[in-house]
Design a protein around this motif. Structure first.
Motif: not given
Length: 384
Positions: A13-21, A220-230
């Protein structure tokens, strides 16, 4: 599923939050110049960038492998250390976003991770030779390479079009910027989304869910891509203003040169697994484009403040990561909860402060409201 504990979920969760920021922090890298030259409308620009960031996440996994198997010893790292490192990276991203400084999200991540692992497992768990080769050296070299390329491209663009009508030149390069800015977005997804993939993969390896040396799974590739895209779609308007208006008064030929140079450097480095800072590359290219135009004004005061931010990002995020690691590694699940609550409280304060001086798609090109501390006098005026 036996390996998916509370701390592993917390880290993901924290990694995807970082990806979002990372997404909204680095939108400026791809789109600041296109927005500043009015080649693209702000909302259209961030939408294009978001889609291409997601697409870029699928192009390569070399940078992800550098993080999951390179800068730290995955046999000595625990998910708790990774969580603490992410806390340092997220808070530094939010702080620099608040003041509109284009600091490096990548170095925030590396700094937080190194600081946390150093506290949790000792200096022997850090592969300093890899840190120097894959992070430190590219950090110093890449802005100069991109800046030099942008300088030469800008000079050539103005020489080639010297006799053409300015309106036709502007329209042509604005069309070109649509393609070049899109390429930077694709390159950013290829480089930066992989860093979150690497962190999640490292977590799964340290928890025993993956074998040592594994690459990121498809989910992992999909969720990381979506998080940074959002995150990209939200648009880091404060930093877009600094890069588009704070460094130089950029025109469409300069924007095209800067974007093309940046994309070339980022894609080449991603191919070789160098986890460089896309922020530093793009900022260097914008400065080079400013220098490449005769009589153009580069605001060296702003550039100097950005350079200071680059220098302090890695150690500052490392310090926060180290402090968080003390609480997380010694406090167990309770420590994780306490650190999480403290981080959320700090993040909430930063968001409240940002709302006092909102910067949106509507006013991003208004130079008169450049964030305090970044306004630089130009020709005796402060922009009022």
């Amino acid at each position: 599923m036996d390996h998916i504990s509370f701390i592993v979920v917390a880290v993901i969760v924290a990694a995807l939050a970082f990806d979002f920021t990372n997404g909204f922090h680095d939108t400026a890298n791809a789109m600041a110049t296109s927005i500043a030259t009015k080649a693209l409308r702000p909302k259209v620009a961030v939408l294009i960038s978001a889609v291409l960031n997601i697409a870029g996440a699928f192009l390569s996994t070399e940078v992800a492998r550098t993080i999951s198997n390179g800068i730290v010893n995955d046999a000595l790292v625990t998910p708790s250390m990774i969580f603490a490192g992410l806390v340092g990276a997220i808070l530094w991203n939010l702080l620099t976003w608040l003041v509109g400084l284009p600091s490096s999200s990548s170095h925030a991540l590396f700094g937080g991770l190194i600081g946390a692992v150093w506290v949790g497992a000792g200096g022997s768990a850090i592969n300093f030779s890899e840190v120097v080769e894959k992070i430190i050296i590219p950090a110093f070299v890449s802005p100069f390479v991109a800046g030099t390329a942008a300088l030469m491209a800008t000079y050539a663009a103005y020489r080639i079009t010297a006799r053409a009508r300015k309106g036709r030149v502007t329209r042509g390069f604005r069309l070109g910027q649509t393609a070049s800015a899109s390429l930077v977005s694709l390159a950013h997804g290829t480089n930066d989304a992989q860093k979150t993939m690497g962190v999640i993969t490292l977590t799964l390896i340290s928890a025993g869910a993956l074998s040592s040396g594994s690459g990121p799974p498809l989910w992992v590739i999909i969720t990381a891509g979506v998080a940074i895209g959002l995150g990209t779609y939200l648009g880091g308007w404060r930093i877009i203003r600094t890069m588009g208006k704070g460094l130089t008064d950029i025109e469409s030929p300069q924007g095209f040169a800067a974007e093309t140079s940046s994309a070339t450097v980022i894609l080449a480095s991603a191919h070789f697994g160098f986890a460089l800072s896309t922020t530093q590359v793009c900022s260097g290219a914008i400065i080079g484009a400013g220098v490449g135009k005769r009589l153009a004004k580069v605001r060296w005061g702003t550039a100097g403040r950005m350079a200071v931010a680059w220098l302090v990002t890695l150690p500052s995020a490392g310090l926060v990561g180290a402090v968080a690691a003390v609480g997380v590694t010694q406090g167990g699940n309770l420590g994780i909860a306490v650190v999480s609550l403290c981080a959320l409280a700090v993040a909430a304060v930063i968001v409240v402060l940002a709302r006092r001086n909102p910067i949106t798609a509507r006013n991003v090109n208004e130079a008169k409201t450049v964030p305090a501390g970044l306004a630089v006098q130009t020709g005796g005026s402060t922009g009022r």
